[in-house]
Design a protein around this motif. Structure first.
Motif, short mmCIF file in Angstrom:
data_model
loop_
_atom_site.label_atom_id
_atom_site.label_comp_id
_atom_site.label_asym_id
_atom_site.label_seq_id
_atom_site.Cartn_x
_atom_site.Cartn_y
_atom_site.Cartn_z
N GLY A 1 -2.02 6.53 -6.19
CA GLY A 1 -2.07 7.21 -4.90
C GLY A 1 -0.90 8.15 -4.68
O GLY A 1 -0.40 8.78 -5.59
N ALA A 2 -0.45 8.21 -3.46
CA ALA A 2 0.59 9.15 -3.04
C ALA A 2 1.89 8.96 -3.82
O ALA A 2 2.21 7.86 -4.26
N GLY A 3 2.62 10.06 -3.98
CA GLY A 3 3.83 10.10 -4.79
C GLY A 3 4.94 9.14 -4.43
O GLY A 3 5.11 8.13 -5.07
N ASP A 4 5.71 9.44 -3.40
CA ASP A 4 6.92 8.67 -3.18
C ASP A 4 6.87 7.85 -1.89
O ASP A 4 7.80 7.84 -1.10
N ASP A 5 5.77 7.13 -1.67
CA ASP A 5 5.69 6.25 -0.52
C ASP A 5 6.56 5.02 -0.75
O ASP A 5 7.14 4.82 -1.81
N TRP A 6 6.67 4.16 0.26
CA TRP A 6 7.55 3.00 0.20
C TRP A 6 7.20 2.10 -0.98
O TRP A 6 8.09 1.64 -1.70
N VAL A 7 5.94 1.82 -1.18
CA VAL A 7 5.52 0.93 -2.26
C VAL A 7 5.89 1.50 -3.62
O VAL A 7 6.43 0.80 -4.48
N MET A 8 5.61 2.77 -3.81
CA MET A 8 5.92 3.43 -5.08
C MET A 8 7.43 3.36 -5.35
O MET A 8 7.86 3.01 -6.45
N VAL A 9 8.24 3.66 -4.34
CA VAL A 9 9.70 3.63 -4.51
C VAL A 9 10.17 2.21 -4.79
O VAL A 9 11.02 1.98 -5.65
N ARG A 10 9.60 1.24 -4.09
CA ARG A 10 10.00 -0.15 -4.30
C ARG A 10 9.68 -0.60 -5.72
O ARG A 10 10.49 -1.26 -6.37
N ALA B 1 7.27 -10.93 -11.18
CA ALA B 1 6.61 -11.66 -10.09
C ALA B 1 6.78 -10.91 -8.77
O ALA B 1 5.83 -10.81 -7.97
N TYR B 2 7.97 -10.39 -8.53
CA TYR B 2 8.22 -9.62 -7.31
C TYR B 2 7.32 -8.38 -7.28
O TYR B 2 6.70 -8.08 -6.26
N TRP C 1 -3.57 0.30 -0.73
CA TRP C 1 -2.71 1.10 -1.60
C TRP C 1 -3.19 1.01 -3.04
O TRP C 1 -3.63 -0.04 -3.49
N ARG C 2 -3.10 2.14 -3.74
CA ARG C 2 -3.44 2.15 -5.16
C ARG C 2 -2.29 2.78 -5.92
O ARG C 2 -1.60 3.66 -5.42
N ILE C 3 -2.10 2.35 -7.16
CA ILE C 3 -0.98 2.82 -7.97
C ILE C 3 -1.07 4.31 -8.27
O ILE C 3 -0.06 4.96 -8.49
N GLN D 1 2.65 -5.32 -5.18
CA GLN D 1 1.36 -4.68 -5.46
C GLN D 1 0.21 -5.39 -4.76
O GLN D 1 -0.69 -4.74 -4.20
N ASP D 2 0.21 -6.72 -4.78
CA ASP D 2 -0.86 -7.49 -4.13
C ASP D 2 -0.88 -7.23 -2.63
O ASP D 2 -1.95 -7.01 -2.04
N SER D 3 0.29 -7.26 -2.02
CA SER D 3 0.38 -7.03 -0.58
C SER D 3 -0.07 -5.61 -0.23
O SER D 3 -0.81 -5.40 0.73
#
Length: 112
Positions: free
Chosen positions: A81-90, A63-64, A77-79, A69-71
């Motif tokens: 996309g860029a390598g090690d951005d904040w979303v990807m790391v999270r 759920a988290y 943002w797309r999955i 991903q929704d936010s």
């Protein structure tokens, strides 16, 4: 209703496994700095879910991850996309926590 809990957990584990595969496919170069960032984010996710839900099981982690991903998607943002951005790391941290739930280490992500 134990069967319902088992089904929810199973679906959450599958969702997190698919997410892990997608993230690893889009991951650029691996570095010790990236692993350190993943570990820091994992600690933050554990703290967030521990404070709000009391535990961080697969259902809560899935759920988290969906919420992150929704936010991020709302901001473009797309999955893949860029390598090690904040979303990807999270998200990598979240799936690492889901993998470590059955074991006790956080380092389940393969070293690239």
């Amino acid at each position: 209703m134990a069967w319902l809990r088992i089904m929810r957990e199973s679906a959450a584990r599958r969702e997190l496994a698919v997410l892990k595969d997608q993230l690893l496919a889009g991951l650029g170069a691996y570095s010790p700095a990236l692993q350190a960032a993943i570990d820091q984010h994992a600690a933050a996710v554990r703290d967030i879910l521990g404070l709000t839900a009391g535990s961080a099981g697969p259902v809560e982690l899935a759920a988290y991850a969906r919420g992150v991903q929704d936010s991020a998607a709302e901001r473009g943002w797309r999955i893949d996309g860029a390598g090690d951005d904040w979303v990807m790391v999270r998200l990598l941290a979240t799936v690492s926590l889901s993998s470590s739930e059955r074991r006790s280490g956080l380092h389940d992500l393969p070293r690239l």
